[in-house]
Scaffold this active site. Structure first.
Site, PDB file in Angstrom:
ATOM      1  N   HIS A 165      -2.811  -3.697  -6.132  1.00  0.00           N
ATOM      2  CA  HIS A 165      -3.253  -3.118  -4.743  1.00  0.00           C
ATOM      3  C   HIS A 165      -4.572  -3.462  -4.647  1.00  0.00           C
ATOM      4  CE1 HIS A 165      -3.863   0.204  -1.739  1.00  0.00           C
ATOM      5  NE2 HIS A 165      -3.497  -0.874  -1.177  1.00  0.00           N
ATOM      6  N   SER A 201       0.788  -1.177  -0.022  1.00  0.00           N
ATOM      7  CA  SER A 201       0.197  -0.037   0.040  1.00  0.00           C
ATOM      8  C   SER A 201       0.916   1.154   0.060  1.00  0.00           C
ATOM      9  CB  SER A 201      -1.002  -0.066   1.340  1.00  0.00           C
ATOM     10  OG  SER A 201      -1.651  -1.245   1.457  1.00  0.00           O
TER      11      SER A 201
HETATM   12  N1  LIG Z   1      -5.046  -4.693   5.692  1.00  0.00           N
HETATM   13  C1  LIG Z   1      -5.367  -3.872   4.593  1.00  0.00           C
HETATM   14  O1  LIG Z   1      -6.241  -3.165   4.550  1.00  0.00           O
HETATM   15  C2  LIG Z   1      -4.348  -3.854   3.526  1.00  0.00           C
HETATM   16  C3  LIG Z   1      -5.202  -3.368   2.193  1.00  0.00           C
HETATM   17  C4  LIG Z   1      -4.205  -3.323   0.989  1.00  0.00           C
HETATM   18  C5  LIG Z   1      -3.027  -3.720   1.070  1.00  0.00           C
HETATM   19  N2  LIG Z   1      -2.444  -4.173   2.240  1.00  0.00           N
HETATM   20  C6  LIG Z   1      -0.927  -4.726   1.901  1.00  0.00           C
HETATM   21  O2  LIG Z   1      -1.027  -5.940   2.014  1.00  0.00           O
HETATM   22  C7  LIG Z   1      -0.014  -6.650   2.580  1.00  0.00           C
HETATM   23  C8  LIG Z   1      -0.425  -7.662   3.729  1.00  0.00           C
HETATM   24  O3  LIG Z   1      -1.126  -7.218   4.610  1.00  0.00           O
HETATM   25  P1  LIG Z   1      -2.087  -7.694   5.564  1.00  0.00           P
HETATM   26  O4  LIG Z   1      -3.040  -6.816   6.088  1.00  0.00           O
HETATM   27  O5  LIG Z   1      -2.811  -8.847   4.992  1.00  0.00           O
HETATM   28  O6  LIG Z   1      -1.102  -8.255   6.721  1.00  0.00           O
HETATM   29  P2  LIG Z   1      -1.294  -9.562   7.772  1.00  0.00           P
HETATM   30  O7  LIG Z   1      -0.215  -9.038   9.002  1.00  0.00           O
HETATM   31  O8  LIG Z   1      -2.609  -9.737   8.149  1.00  0.00           O
HETATM   32  O9  LIG Z   1      -0.751 -10.665   6.925  1.00  0.00           O
HETATM   33  C9  LIG Z   1       0.425 -10.807   6.869  1.00  0.00           C
HETATM   34  C10 LIG Z   1       0.976 -12.490   6.657  1.00  0.00           C
HETATM   35  O10 LIG Z   1       2.135 -12.571   6.426  1.00  0.00           O
HETATM   36  C11 LIG Z   1       2.943 -13.621   7.131  1.00  0.00           C
HETATM   37  N3  LIG Z   1       4.171 -13.433   7.025  1.00  0.00           N
HETATM   38  C12 LIG Z   1       4.995 -12.665   7.741  1.00  0.00           C
HETATM   39  N4  LIG Z   1       6.365 -12.939   7.121  1.00  0.00           N
HETATM   40  C13 LIG Z   1       6.252 -13.487   6.163  1.00  0.00           C
HETATM   41  C14 LIG Z   1       7.296 -14.287   5.285  1.00  0.00           C
HETATM   42  N5  LIG Z   1       8.588 -13.861   5.322  1.00  0.00           N
HETATM   43  N6  LIG Z   1       6.841 -15.079   4.077  1.00  0.00           N
HETATM   44  C15 LIG Z   1       5.630 -15.382   4.250  1.00  0.00           C
HETATM   45  N7  LIG Z   1       4.579 -14.754   5.007  1.00  0.00           N
HETATM   46  C16 LIG Z   1       5.036 -14.011   5.870  1.00  0.00           C
HETATM   47  C17 LIG Z   1       2.262 -13.260   8.179  1.00  0.00           C
HETATM   48  O11 LIG Z   1       2.520 -14.545   9.217  1.00  0.00           O
HETATM   49  C18 LIG Z   1       0.715 -13.052   8.045  1.00  0.00           C
HETATM   50  O12 LIG Z   1      -0.036 -14.204   7.949  1.00  0.00           O
HETATM   51  C19 LIG Z   1       0.901  -5.379   3.144  1.00  0.00           C
HETATM   52  O13 LIG Z   1       1.707  -5.086   2.298  1.00  0.00           O
HETATM   53  C20 LIG Z   1      -0.222  -4.308   3.417  1.00  0.00           C
HETATM   54  O14 LIG Z   1       0.432  -3.120   3.124  1.00  0.00           O
HETATM   55  C21 LIG Z   1      -3.289  -4.403   3.345  1.00  0.00           C
END
Ligand SMILES: NC(=O)c1ccc[n+]([C@@H]2O[C@H](COP(=O)([O-])OP(=O)(O)OC[C@H]3O[C@@H](n4cnc5c(N)ncnc54)[C@H](O)[C@@H]3O)[C@@H](O)[C@H]2O)c1
Lengths: 253, 292
Positions: free
Chosen positions: B143, B122
């Site tokens: 995204h 993001s």
């Molecule tokens: N949550 C939102 O609203 C949102 C919206 C758009 C984009 N994003 C982006 O999406 C991405 C993930 O966000 P999220 O909210 O799903 O996070 P999250 O914390 O819910 O999930 C991240 C996952 O990645 C895993 N993880 C950690 N290290 C790892 C590794 N080395 N290899 C593989 N998996 C690993 C964790 O165990 C966890 O399950 C980020 O880049 C975030 O900026 C999030």
């Protein structure tokens, strides 16, 4: 039911004329720049268009100076009793009243097209505004089926200021080639649930009007944050003012 | 690789976003390999996804058979080299540059160079994530918005050195997943998180100036402008801390562009711990029983 003189230079003025008629008011419209830039009558003498039977003046003009400033010193003599509702896109109510020798019968209002869908209208008493004028403004908007909401006198009110800032920000993104106009609008509608994309909304409001709000905010606050995007200005210079001129950020064949 | 050749999608990270992406990919007919470093989280994610799909079947949104097939399409793994069999990879690991970069470097050795690597970042620069890989042209931004199954929009981000073909395939992929893609340059906040800033920031300024109270501002935005929610209601929903962090990040990333200047008042609110619905109080108060 009253006799309303509607004066203005943008889509909101045309829309409020229709709404006023629908709600039983006698309406005398006086518009400039209806189809884009019109250089034929830069200064309007409201004294000559107001009549004895006029109960209220509803002004929805961006170029207020054309209506209120040049002849201002003469107005209070004939217009002190008629409530003047002035659209606060570019100046505050206090400022407009000042042009009219601090007349107490001036009050600000703000809304955006599409006016038809608006349930609430912003009302802004200036420092000089008297109670009778406030009540007249409240009554008038209530008669149109809109809820009048009183806020502090300022340029741009709440909704026009927020939306014009969104539009400006979208215009900058467009100018910088971040995405196409259509993609910017789609993104804002689907990603954040906005009722319209900022650029298509600008075309409805009138790009000249949006630029007026931004210039008004620049003037009032002296802050860089409101400086209008150069591409918005270019479109306004070219007379591409949006839906009513057949072209703005989009084309309307 | 063109869209017709893509049968199997790899999803990295099974958190909020990864799980949602895996779900819609499976529902759209792709085989899915869902990867996470944490086996427990991975199992929970799988349970959640199958729960959602089963519920969709119960509600009649798909047949029982379709639901079973969709769930069967998802395979989980904690072994990154298994990604070798995937035709398109979407990454949704935590928002840390070094983490993402090292993962992409590993993928350099695991996957063949024509496989597109799409990051769900993001706030990071897609260009920077791509820069240290052997084939930066195949790295693009994809995204998604939260919750993924409900939100139609996908911003496809072309990094400064992304291949045009990779951008186009990602656009097609977004459509295959039932989304509406828009193409944007690699600028901070992309389209939505950038263009939306004034919605919050101007509302905060109006409150700071005493033009109206927060409830009146919300009301005028909703009832005057036809927005579904006012800016203060939306901040409470998003979380004031999250919303404030987004403003600060965009402001910093644009070298202190005044249009994005964050609000001191909002900072004080964040410091006070009134973060919105999740803490029971933000700009508004929420009762215990109320839907958070
Ligand atoms: N949550 C939102 O609203 C949102 C919206 C758009 C984009 N994003 C982006 O999406 C991405 C993930 O966000 P999220 O909210 O799903 O996070 P999250 O914390 O819910 O999930 C991240 C996952 O990645 C895993 N993880 C950690 N290290 C790892 C590794 N080395 N290899 C593989 N998996 C690993 C964790 O165990 C966890 O399950 C980020 O880049 C975030 O900026 C999030």
């Amino acid at each position: 039911m009253s006799n309303v003189l509607v004066i203005g230079d943008g889509p909101l003025a045309y829309e409020i004329t229709e709404t006023s008629k629908l709600n039983g008011h006698g309406v005398t419209p006086y518009f400039t720049n209806e189809r884009g830039p019109d250089f034929s009558h830069p200064y309007i003498n409201v004294e000559q268009i107001v009549s004895r039977s006029t109960d209220l003046i509803l002004e929805a003009a961006k170029n207020k100076i054309n209506y209120w400033y040049t002849h201002g010193s003469e107005y209070p003599k004939i217009l002190t009793d008629i409530p003047i509702l002035t659209l606060l896109y570019t100046e505050s109510a206090t400022h407009i009243s000042n042009w009219l020798r601090n007349a107490p019968n001036v009050i600000g209002w703000a809304a955006l097209p599409p006016f038809e869908k608006a349930k609430a209208v912003e009302i802004m008493p200036g420092l000089q505004t008297n109670q009778a004028t406030l009540e007249a403004a409240q009554q008038f908007f209530t008669s149109l089926g809109k809820e009048p909401v009183i806020i502090k006198d300022c340029v741009g009110g709440v909704l026009p200021r927020v939306v014009a800032s969104l539009i400006n920000n979208a215009a900058y993104a467009l100018m910088e080639g971040v995405a196409s106009a259509a993609d910017i609008d789609v993104a804002m509608k689907l990603g954040t649930n906005y009722p319209y994309g900022p650029l298509e909304w600008a075309d409805k409001i009138g790009l000249d009007q949006v630029l007026g709000i931004l210039e008004g905010l620049c003037e009032a606050y002296g802050e860089d944050r409101y400086r209008p995007a150069p591409n918005l200005r270019q479109l306004v210079y070219a007379g591409h003012w949006g839906e009513r001129t057949g072209r703005g950020f989009y084309e309307y064949p | 690789m063109t869209i017709e050749h893509i049968k199997k999608i790899g999803v990295l990270g099974s958190g909020t976003m990864g799980a949602g992406i895996a779900q819609i990919a499976a529902q759209s007919g792709f085989d899915v390999l869902l990867y996470d470093i944490n086996a427990e989280i991975l199992q929970k994610a799988f349970g959640k996804i199958s729960g959602f799909i089963n519920r969709a079947a119960e509600k009649g949104k798909m047949t029982r058979e379709e639901a079973d097939i969709a769930i069967e399409r998802i395979i989980t793994t904690t072994h990154l080299p298994n990604m070798a069999g995937c035709d398109f990879i979407i990454e949704a690991v935590p928002e840390k540059l070094e983490l993402k970069q090292s993962l992409y470097q590993e993928l350099d050795t695991i996957t063949s160079p024509e496989i597109i690597l799409a990051t769900n970042t993001s706030t990071l620069s897609v260009t920077q994530i791509a820069s240290i890989t052997k084939n930066p042209g195949r790295v693009v931004g994809m995204h998604f918005f939260n919750p993924v199954p409900l939100m139609k929009l996908v911003e496809v981000i072309g990094g400064a050195i992304s291949d045009e073909a990779a951008i186009q395939t990602t656009v097609e992929m977004a459509k295959r997943l039932g989304k509406t893609p828009v193409v944007t340059k690699d600028v901070p906040g992309f389209i939505v998180n950038r263009v939306a800033r004034p919605f919050y920031l101007e509302a905060l300024r109006l409150l700071e100036e005493g033009v109206a109270d927060h409830a009146t501002i919300d009301r005028l935005i909703r009832e005057g402008g036809g927005f579904n929610m006012g800016p203060f209601e939306l901040m409470d929903l998003i979380g004031l801390d999250v919303n404030f962090a987004a403003s600060v990040s965009v402001y910093e990333a644009y070298f202190h562009e005044p249009r994005y200047r964050p609000s001191l008042l909002q900072q004080r609110m964040v410091e006070s711990g009134r973060l919105g619905r999740k803490t029971g109080r933000g700009w508004y108060e929420y009762d215990e029983g109320e839907d958070k």
